[in-house]
Design an enzyme around this catalytic site. Structure first.
Site, PDB file in Angstrom:
ATOM      1  N   PRO A 139       0.832  -1.200   0.000  1.00 18.20           N
ATOM      2  CA  PRO A 139       0.000   0.000   0.000  1.00 18.20           C
ATOM      3  C   PRO A 139       0.869   1.252   0.000  1.00 18.20           C
ATOM      4  CG  PRO A 139       0.201  -0.828   2.223  1.00 18.20           C
ATOM      5  CD  PRO A 139       0.928  -1.815   1.347  1.00 18.20           C
ATOM      6  N   PHE A 180       2.786   4.371   1.540  1.00 12.92           N
ATOM      7  CA  PHE A 180       3.585   4.578   2.770  1.00 12.92           C
ATOM      8  C   PHE A 180       4.265   3.296   3.281  1.00 12.92           C
ATOM      9  CE2 PHE A 180       0.042   7.571   2.730  1.00 12.92           C
ATOM     10  CZ  PHE A 180       0.704   8.782   2.792  1.00 12.92           C
ATOM     11  N   THR A 204       9.131   3.001  -2.412  1.00 10.83           N
ATOM     12  CA  THR A 204      10.135   3.874  -3.046  1.00 10.83           C
ATOM     13  C   THR A 204      11.449   3.809  -2.274  1.00 10.83           C
ATOM     14  OG1 THR A 204       8.346   5.298  -3.811  1.00 10.83           O
ATOM     15  CG2 THR A 204      10.563   6.230  -3.870  1.00 10.83           C
ATOM     16  N   GLU A 215       6.127   4.049  -9.184  1.00 13.06           N
ATOM     17  CA  GLU A 215       4.720   4.324  -9.533  1.00 13.06           C
ATOM     18  C   GLU A 215       4.321   3.481 -10.754  1.00 13.06           C
ATOM     19  OE1 GLU A 215       3.153   5.970  -7.427  1.00 13.06           O
ATOM     20  OE2 GLU A 215       4.727   7.119  -6.443  1.00 13.06           O
TER      21      GLU A 215
END
Ligand SMILES: Nc1ncnc2c1ncn2[C@@H]1O[C@H](COP(=O)(O)OP(=O)(O)O)[C@@H](O)[C@H]1O
Ligand SMILES: Cc1cn([C@H]2C[C@H](O)[C@@H](COP(=O)(O)O)O2)c(=O)[nH]c1=O
Length: 238
Positions: A29, A31, A35, A106
């Site tokens: 999900p 957070f 990344t 992303e």
């Protein structure tokens, strides 16, 4: 038994040499640290002397356009592109051929993710590290991220902390009423939640979202007053 994996293989079609690529997928999900994990891996590959490049979707306008940035502010320069197919022409053939590792952040926003990963890893010998949301705010498969799992050597599913109780969070809750699948945003629009809070908030709708918001507000107070957090976790939450 330990196995030996050569980095150069014989092409089964014509017997010529071709480099062996890899695909690694990082999902979870918002957070969850996707990344962060991607940047750590790309930096480590770079430190080991491999030539690296990072791509993100140009749809993500939250932070600087020419860098990937984590929710806690760590940055890395990148190519912000509308699609992956344009990457090679933007970079140029020579530079593309010299590349060893390609990071994609992303990934849910790239429609051509499957074809790009296939070509880059199978034919061009690149290591491709893909980071993206496996599910949207309704927990439906998001973009082509799950489609590349059959192409991957490894899949890592990360979790965040539920903003309402602190347990492990596997889902992303949208805090606003917008219904479109793609809606760029950060903590203003989304929060990571555990199953219990995902289900409670969605089943009970707006009323509980308001209650969740007030818990969220008290969480802000907790950060300055840790003893309040103890009390709240002990009492349970909505
Ligand atoms: N509820 C939360 N759970 C975990 N990390 C959070 C949360 N809220 C904010 N963060 C911050 O987000 C960082 C992860 O950011 P990032 O790597 O950009 O995640 P992702 O790419 O999965 O959205 C964490 O290191 C932490 O500082
Ligand atoms: C759940 C969900 C998210 N998005 C958007 C919101 C952000 O701009 C990105 C995810 O960023 P992160 O690096 O994983 O934090 O995706 C969306 O468009 N639709 C959704 O359902």
């Amino acid at each position: 038994m330990a196995s030996f994996k050569p980095s150069i293989m014989l092409n089964p079609i014509d017997g010529s040499h071709c480099a062996s690529g890899e695909v690694h997928v990082i999902i979870g999900p918002m957070f969850a640290g996707k990344t962060t994990a991607l940047l750590r891996r790309i930096r480590s590959e770079g430190n080991n002397g491999r030539s690296v490049a990072m791509i993100k979707s140009s749809k993500d306008t939250r932070y600087a356009i020419d860098s990937v940035e984590t929710h806690d502010g760590i940055k890395f320069p990148c190519w912000a592109l509308p699609d992956l197919t344009s990457f090679r022409s933007k970079l140029g053939d020579d530079a593309y051929e010299k590349l060893d590792v390609i990071g994609i952040d992303e990934a849910q926003f790239f429609e051509d993710l499957y074809d790009f990963c296939c070509k880059a890893a199978d034919h061009d010998g690149k290591t491709v590290i893909v980071a993206g949301l496996d599910g949207d705010y309704l927990r439906r498969s998001f973009g082509s991220v799950l489609d590349v799992i059959p192409l991957a050597e490894t899949v890592t599913k990360l979790s965040a902390r539920c903003e309402l109780c602190g347990k492990r969070a596997f889902f992303t809750l949208r805090k606003t009423g917008e219904k479109q699948t793609e809606l760029i945003g950060g903590a203003d629009v989304y929060m990571p939640v555990c199953r219990q809070h995902y289900v409670n908030v969605n089943v009970n709708g707006q009323v509980v979202i308001e209650a969740a918001r007030s818990v969220l507000e008290s969480h802000k107070i907790q950060r300055t007053n840790p003893s309040l957090r103890q009390i709240q976790l002990f009492n349970g939450c909505i």
